[in-house]
Enzyme design. Structure first.
Site, short mmCIF file in Angstrom:
data_model
loop_
_atom_site.label_atom_id
_atom_site.label_comp_id
_atom_site.label_asym_id
_atom_site.label_seq_id
_atom_site.Cartn_x
_atom_site.Cartn_y
_atom_site.Cartn_z
N HIS B 60 0.82 -1.22 0.00
CA HIS B 60 0.00 0.00 0.00
C HIS B 60 0.85 1.27 0.00
O HIS B 60 1.89 1.34 0.64
CB HIS B 60 -1.05 -0.01 1.11
CG HIS B 60 -0.54 0.06 2.52
ND1 HIS B 60 -0.35 1.25 3.16
CD2 HIS B 60 -0.22 -0.91 3.40
CE1 HIS B 60 0.06 1.00 4.40
NE2 HIS B 60 0.16 -0.30 4.58
N ASP B 162 5.77 2.09 7.00
CA ASP B 162 4.51 1.38 6.81
C ASP B 162 3.71 2.17 5.77
O ASP B 162 3.09 3.16 6.10
CB ASP B 162 3.78 1.29 8.14
CG ASP B 162 2.37 0.72 8.02
OD1 ASP B 162 2.01 0.24 6.94
OD2 ASP B 162 1.64 0.77 9.03
N GLU B 192 -5.27 1.69 2.38
CA GLU B 192 -5.15 0.50 3.24
C GLU B 192 -5.40 0.85 4.69
O GLU B 192 -6.07 0.13 5.44
CB GLU B 192 -3.75 -0.11 3.08
CG GLU B 192 -3.61 -1.51 3.71
CD GLU B 192 -3.11 -1.50 5.16
OE1 GLU B 192 -3.06 -2.58 5.76
OE2 GLU B 192 -2.80 -0.42 5.71
N GLU B 193 -4.87 1.99 5.10
CA GLU B 193 -4.91 2.37 6.52
C GLU B 193 -6.32 2.67 7.03
O GLU B 193 -6.55 2.74 8.22
CB GLU B 193 -4.00 3.59 6.77
CG GLU B 193 -2.52 3.34 6.50
CD GLU B 193 -1.86 2.40 7.52
OE1 GLU B 193 -2.55 1.94 8.43
OE2 GLU B 193 -0.66 2.13 7.37
N ASP B 215 3.93 -6.04 3.54
CA ASP B 215 3.63 -5.01 4.53
C ASP B 215 4.60 -5.14 5.69
O ASP B 215 5.47 -6.02 5.70
CB ASP B 215 2.18 -5.15 5.01
CG ASP B 215 1.54 -3.80 5.35
OD1 ASP B 215 2.28 -2.91 5.80
OD2 ASP B 215 0.33 -3.66 5.17
N HIS B 301 3.21 3.07 13.21
CA HIS B 301 2.25 4.18 13.25
C HIS B 301 2.77 5.34 14.11
O HIS B 301 2.01 6.01 14.80
CB HIS B 301 0.87 3.71 13.73
CG HIS B 301 0.12 3.00 12.63
ND1 HIS B 301 -1.25 2.95 12.58
CD2 HIS B 301 0.56 2.32 11.55
CE1 HIS B 301 -1.62 2.27 11.51
NE2 HIS B 301 -0.53 1.87 10.87
#
Lengths: 341, 329
Positions: B60, B162, B192-193, B215, B301
Site C-alpha cells: 500500500h 509502513d 489501506e490504513e 507489509d 504508526h
C-alpha cells in the site's frame, strides 16, 4: 406535503414495505422502469435512450426503531433496539407495533418505585417494555407477534421559522429529495435507489450498487446538526440553515477531491448555499458503494438534521430545497461536462 | 535501497491523497513492466507477463495522517485521524499539508495523559485569526507527519515505512526479476490504513489466482515489548495469522519452501492485532488463496518507524523467488 407523508410512514429496518409501496405508487409513470430487488430495494430508472455515465442516486427508506423480542405473562412486550438509538430517549414514547399499527406506549418503572441509584442511571432497553393495553399474554398475541417491528408514533409538520419536525427524517428527507428530482428531465442515464436496512449495516445499498454497477453514485442523507448546546462551535459538524452539507470524509469513505471540487463549483456557479460536513466520523452507504466491484466514485450530500436517531428530528426546509437544487445542478453539469477525473 | 527508501518516505501520501507517491512509483517502474494502469480507486497496477498463473502482489502506498474538520475563531485547526493513530503519538509533532503549509500539534490543558484524546488536540499553523488560517488551509485538507529520514547504518528510521518499505520491496523485485514464471500484477494500493479499501476493489478487478501482500509487522524485541516472536534482523516474516487473515496453508508452504531452497533468512509471524491487504484479497469473489511477506518494523504508526535492511533484502529475494517459481495451486 410529501415530507410529512413520508415521515409518518413506518419503515423500521427490514420492514420497509409501507414506504416502498408509497414511493412506488407516487413515482409510477414518472420513470422508465421500476423494480424491487431481492433484498427489497426499490430501483427506479430513467435511462431510455440516454447516453453517458450511469449515475446512481441513493436514499434509504428504513428508520431506526424497536423489535418485539418477547411477550410476558401480563401481556407486556419485551423490546430490542434496531439501529443506533439512544436508549435514554425511549421512555414514555407512543409507538405503533407491527404492520397493523397497533398503538402502544413504552413504559418503565415509575419514579415512585425507583431506588435512589436507579434514578441516577438512565434506564436500559432491558428495563423497558411496550404496553399495548393487553390483559395478558393470550390477549397480546391476538395483535402482536415476536419479531414485529415497532416505530415511533409522531406527527410530522412544519413549525417555527421554516423548520420541519418529524420522525424518520433520516432518511425520508433523502427519499423526498430523490422523488423531487424525478420531476425533472436529465440528459444522462439515472438510477434512483431507495434502499433497505441502512441503519443495521448499509445492507441494501451493498447489493443495489453491485446490481447497478454505476459510474458514479451520489448518496443523499441527513446528518447530525450540532448547532445546539453544550457543543462548542468547532464541535458542530453542520448547522441548520447553512445549506446542504458536502462530505469530504467519514469512517466509511474518502471522497475524491475532484468530486468535491465539482460539487463546490456547481454550487458557487448557481449561487446555492452549501457547507462542509465538518467531521470525519459516522458512515453512510457511500462506504459500501465505493467498495463495490472494482470501485465506484461516490459523493455524499446531506441535509443537516437535529436530534437524529430519536423520535423527533428537526430540519430546515430551505436546506431541503437547496439540496434538491444542488443535486439538480450537479446532474445537469455531469450531463454536460462528464464525470470529474 | 537506502536511497529508494529515503525518497519513498519523503513523499506525503495519507489515505485518499496518493497522487504524488503514485506518480513517483510510475516513473520508477516505467521501464520494468509491460503495462502500467491506474484503476478507479487510484491503485497503480504494474503488469509483467510471465506465465499462466495470475499472481497479485499488493503493497500500500498510503500512510496515516490527519484531516482538518474545523477551524476555530483563533485560527487553530481541529482535526480527525486518518488511520490508526494514538493521541500521545501526535502531541508536539510537526505536520505538513499537501500545499506545503506546516503546523505543530498542541493540546488543551489536561491533568493526566489518560485524558488525552484527539478532541483535545489541535494544529497550530502560526495563524493569528481564523481568516488568516483559512488563507492557508481549508476544512477537509489532509496532512501527514513531517519527520526526516534517519540512516543508522544497518537500520533506518522514517515516517511511513509502513508501507513504503513494502513498495520499495516490490519495486526492487520488479527491477531484479529476470525470468518471471507467472503473470505478475504488482499493485500499489490506496486507502489501506482506513480499511484495506484499494486492495479490495483491485482484487475484484484482477481476480488473481493468488494474492501476496507486502507489509510491515510489529516486533517483540524492545524493552518490555508485547510478547511477539518477530525480531528485527531475523529475515523476512512469513505471516501465519493476523486479525484479517489466516494464511492459506499452501501459500505458507510455498513461501517457506522457496525461502529454504534459496537460503533466504526468514521467520514466522503471528500478529494478534492488525490486518493487511491480504485480508481483503482472500475474501474477494469466490475466495483467493493469500499470504503476506512482512518486514518487521519497530514503533509502528509513529513518525519514527524502524526497519533493518537485512530484512528488506530478504523480503526482496523472497518476492523475486516467488515471481520466478512456476506456481500451481
Amino acid at each position: 406535503m410529501l415530507l410529512k407523508e413520508l415521515s409518518e410512514l413506518n419503515g423500521v429496518s427490514s420492514g420497509e414495505t409501507a414506504v416502498r409501496h408509497f414511493i412506488r405508487n407516487r413515482i409510477q409513470g414518472r420513470v422508465d422502469r421500476i423494480q424491487t430487488d431481492r433484498l427489497g430495494n426499490l430501483i427506479a430508472r430513467c435511462d431510455q435512450g440516454k447516453k453517458g455515465p450511469l449515475v446512481m442516486l441513493s436514499a434509504h427508506m428504513d428508520e431506526v426503531g424497536l423489535m418485539v423480542v418477547g411477550i410476558d405473562a401480563s401481556g407486556l412486550l419485551k423490546i430490542k433496539t434496531i439501529g443506533g438509538i439512544d436508549e435514554r430517549v425511549l421512555i414514555s414514547k407512543r409507538v405503533f407495533v407491527g404492520p397493523q399499527r397497533i398503538p402502544g406506549v413504552i413504559g418503565a418503572k415509575p419514579i415512585h418505585l425507583q431506588e435512589r441509584e436507579e434514578r441516577e442511571r438512565p434506564v436500559k432497553t432491558t428495563g423497558l417494555f411496550v404496553d399495548i393495553g393487553a390483559t395478558d399474554r393470550n390477549d397480546a398475541e391476538k395483535d402482536v407477534k415476536i419479531g414485529d417491528l415497532i416505530a415511533f408514533d409522531v406527527q410530522a409538520g412544519p413549525f417555527g421559522d421554516g423548520l420541519f419536525k418529524g420522525k424518520a427524517l433520516d432518511d425520508r428527507a433523502g427519499c423526498a429529495v430523490l422523488m423531487n428530482l424525478m420531476e425533472n428531465e436529465y440528459d444522462l442515464p439515472l438510477a434512483y435507489a431507495f434502499t433497505v436496512q441502512e441503519e443495521v449495516g448499509l445492507r441494501g445499498a451493498t447489493v443495489a450498487a453491485y446490481g447497478l454497477n454505476p459510474d458514479l453514485a451520489l448518496v443523499v442523507e441527513t446528518t447530525s446538526a450540532g448547532d445546539v448546546p453544550p457543543l462548542k462551535k468547532h464541535q458542530a459538524s453542520t448547522r441548520l440553515g447553512a445549506g446542504p452539507a458536502i462530505s469530504f470524509m467519514d469512517r466509511s469513505v474518502i471522497v475524491k477531491p475532484a468530486l468535491i471540487e465539482r460539487l463546490v463549483a456547481v454550487a458557487e456557479e448557481a449561487g446555492i448555499p452549501y457547507q462542509f460536513r465538518e467531521s470525519a466520523s459516522g458512515g453512510t452507504e457511500a462506504g459500501v458503494i465505493n467498495q463495490t466491484r472494482s470501485g465506484i466514485p461516490v459523493a455524499v450530500i446531506s441535509i443537516p438534521c437535529r436530534y437524529i436517531h430519536s423520535p423527533v428530528g428537526v430540519l430546515n426546509l430551505d436546506d431541503f430545497a437547496q439540496t434538491i437544487k444542488l443535486i439538480d445542478a450537479f446532474l445537469r453539469n455531469i450531463a454536460q461536462r462528464g464525470l470529474p477525473v | 535501497m537506502k536511497d529508494l527508501l529515503r525518497r519513498l518516505t519523503s513523499i506525503p501520501a495519507p489515505s485518499g491523497r496518493e497522487e504524488q507517491i503514485r506518480a513517483f512509483i510510475q516513473a520508477e517502474l516505467k521501464d520494468y513492466c509491460d503495462e502500467l494502469t491506474v484503476d478507479t480507486m487510484g491503485n497503480l497496477i504494474a503488469f509483467k507477463r510471465g506465465g499462466k498463473t495470475k499472481l497479485q502482489f499488493a503493497a500500500h502506498m498510503d500512510e496515516i495522517g490527519v484531516i482538518v474538520t474545523a477551524i476555530d475563531e483563533q485560527g487553530f485547526l481541529r482535526f480527525s485521524n486518518i488511520g490508526g493513530i494514538r493521541p500521545h503519538r501526535l502531541y508536539a509533532q510537526r505536520v505538513r499539508f499537501q500545499n506545503g503549509t506546516m503546523g505543530v500539534i498542541g493540546a488543551e490543558k489536561i491533568d493526566d495523559l489518560k485524558q488525552l484524546t484527539l478532541e483535545k488536540l489541535y494544529i497550530d499553523i502560526g495563524a493569528t485569526s481564523a481568516e488568516e488560517a483559512k488563507t492557508k488551509v481549508a476544512v477537509g485538507d489532509i496532512a501527514s507527519f513531517d519527520h526526516g529520514y534517519l540512516d543508522l547504518g544497518q537500520r533506518v528510521v522514517a515516517k511511513a515505512l509502513d508501507d513504503r518499505v513494502g513498495c520499495a520491496v516490490l519495486i526492487e523485485a520488479l527491477k531484479r526479476v529476470t525470468k518471471p514464471q507467472n503473470d505478475l500484477y504488482c499493485t500499489f494500493t490506496v486507502q489501506e490504513e482506513v480499511g484495506l479499501r484499494g486492495a479490495k476493489t483491485a482484487a475484484f478487478g484482477l481476480d488473481p489466482d493468488l494474492g501476496i501482500a507486502l507489509d510491515v509487522t510489529a516486533t517483540g524485541d524492545t524493552p518490555e515489548a508485547p510478547k511477539l516472536a518477530m525480531k528485527l534482523g531475523q529475515g523476512a516474516a512469513i505471516k501465519v495469522k493476523d486479525v484479517s487473515l489466516i494464511t492459506h496453508p499452501q501459500v505458507k508452504e510455498l513461501l517457506t519452501t522457496l525461502a529454504e531452497q534459496n537460503g533466504i533468512p526468514h521467520q514466522f509471524e503471528v500478529l494478534p492485532f492488525g490486518g493487511t491487504d491480504a485480508g481483503a484479497i482472500h475474501l474477494t469473489k469466490a475466495g483467493i488463496p493469500a499470504g503476506v511477506i512482512s518486514v518487521p518494523c519497530r514503533y509502528l504508526h509513529s513518525p519514527s518507524e524502524m526497519v533493518d535492511l537485512n530484512d528488506v533484502e530478504a523480503a526482496v529475494r523472497l518476492v523475486v523467488a516467488t515471481m520466478e517459481h512456476p506456481i500451481t495451486l
